[in-house]
Scaffold this active site. Structure first.
Site, short mmCIF file in Angstrom:
data_model
loop_
_atom_site.label_atom_id
_atom_site.label_comp_id
_atom_site.label_asym_id
_atom_site.label_seq_id
_atom_site.Cartn_x
_atom_site.Cartn_y
_atom_site.Cartn_z
CG ASP A 240 -7.80 -5.67 -0.52
OD1 ASP A 240 -8.53 -6.10 -1.83
OD2 ASP A 240 -6.55 -6.35 -1.24
NE ARG A 241 -7.52 -1.43 -6.14
CZ ARG A 241 -7.49 -1.60 -6.99
NH1 ARG A 241 -8.39 -1.56 -7.96
NH2 ARG A 241 -6.42 -0.07 -7.33
CG ASP B 57 -2.09 -2.41 0.17
OD1 ASP B 57 -1.33 -3.51 1.26
OD2 ASP B 57 -3.34 -3.06 0.49
CG ASP C 285 -6.83 -6.89 4.95
OD1 ASP C 285 -7.57 -7.47 4.03
OD2 ASP C 285 -5.58 -6.89 5.16
CB VAL C 286 -9.88 -12.88 4.30
CG1 VAL C 286 -9.29 -14.27 4.03
CG2 VAL C 286 -10.43 -12.76 5.81
CG ASN D 284 -4.35 -12.57 -2.98
OD1 ASN D 284 -5.60 -13.49 -3.38
ND2 ASN D 284 -4.52 -11.52 -3.52
#
Length: 255
Positions: A108-109, A128, A11-12, A14
């Protein structure tokens, strides 16, 4: 996922890159690397080697909201012949995306929505808390509609320090505080520590008015623990929700 089958979920975000092995026994071990690290590739390779430990053929699920980093890490992941399956609107199975342009939806969403729907069914709400706070809303027929996006607590605190000269020296206190402040530092702590739970509570309540009062709300994200468990209306706290969702996208590659 049966037996000892494992998926490497990446999971990349920010602020950080998270890696975790996901199997039928849960998620772990985990590793984290700062996204802005000047030695990102080296740090990522080291974390990858510690997690995989010579296991060959582990498929990879990859979700990224930082396009310049995506290509660099994908190349590292594929170097040893691993199959990398990215989280994209096109790779979502069994969930309609209500956006006019599905390509706008962050990976990610999508991962959050898929993981939450698998566990709780639909409708469901995901909150989140990270660099940004996002609400993922899935309605009763399983359509993903997205939800509000606003700056996270850390970003809000940083913005105050950069743009409000009189407040800059009072941001040291980051814990929870009551609404009655006896100093500027205490008032700022109350603004962040009490303001964000109240904001989230209000938005979750309004989301339930739109998608169903029975919708559970799942809290996740690196910034969530700082809220101190004070968000009313939250059904469950799952810090690994995103990684579970990322792993789901790589399940077709399992043997």
């Amino acid at each position: 996922m049966g037996g000892i089958a494992l998926i490497l979920a990446v999971d990349v975000g920010n602020s950080r890159v998270r890696l975790g092995l996901v199997g039928d026994r849960g998620v772990g071990p985990l590793a984290r690397v700062p996204t802005d690290s000047p030695s990102l590739e080296e740090d990522f390779r080291g974390a990858l080697e510690r997690l995989v430990r010579g296991r060959a053929g582990i498929p990879v699920g990859l979700a990224s909201v930082v396009p310049p980093v995506t290509e660099r890490l994908r190349a590292l992941l594929q170097a040893d012949g691993r199959e990398v399956m990215e989280v994209t609107p096109e790779s979502v199975a069994g969930m309609r995306i209500g956006y006019a342009d599905p390509g706008e939806v962050g990976a990610d969403r999508l991962a959050n929505a898929v993981a939450a729907t698998r566990h709780f069914g639909a409708p469901v709400i995901v909150v989140d808390v990270g660099t940004a706070v996002t609400l993922e809303l899935v309605d009763g027929v399983g359509t993903f509609w997205g939800g509000p996006i606003f700056p996270g607590p850390g970003l809000a605190r940083k913005a105050l320090g950069e743009h409000a000269a009189r407040l800059r020296g009072h941001l040291r206190h980051q814990g929870m505080h009551g609404l009655l402040g006896d100093s500027t530092a205490a008032c700022l702590a109350a603004g962040i520590g009490q303001g964000y739970p109240a904001l989230i509570e209000g938005l979750v309540g309004r989301a339930r008015e739109e998608i169903g009062y029975e919708a559970p709300a799942v809290l996740t994200g690196g910034g969530a623990p700082a809220l101190g468990g004070t968000c009313r209306g939250i059904t469950a706290w799952d810090p690994l929700l995103t990684l579970r969702g990322v792993a789901a996208f790589a399940e077709p590659a399992l043997p």
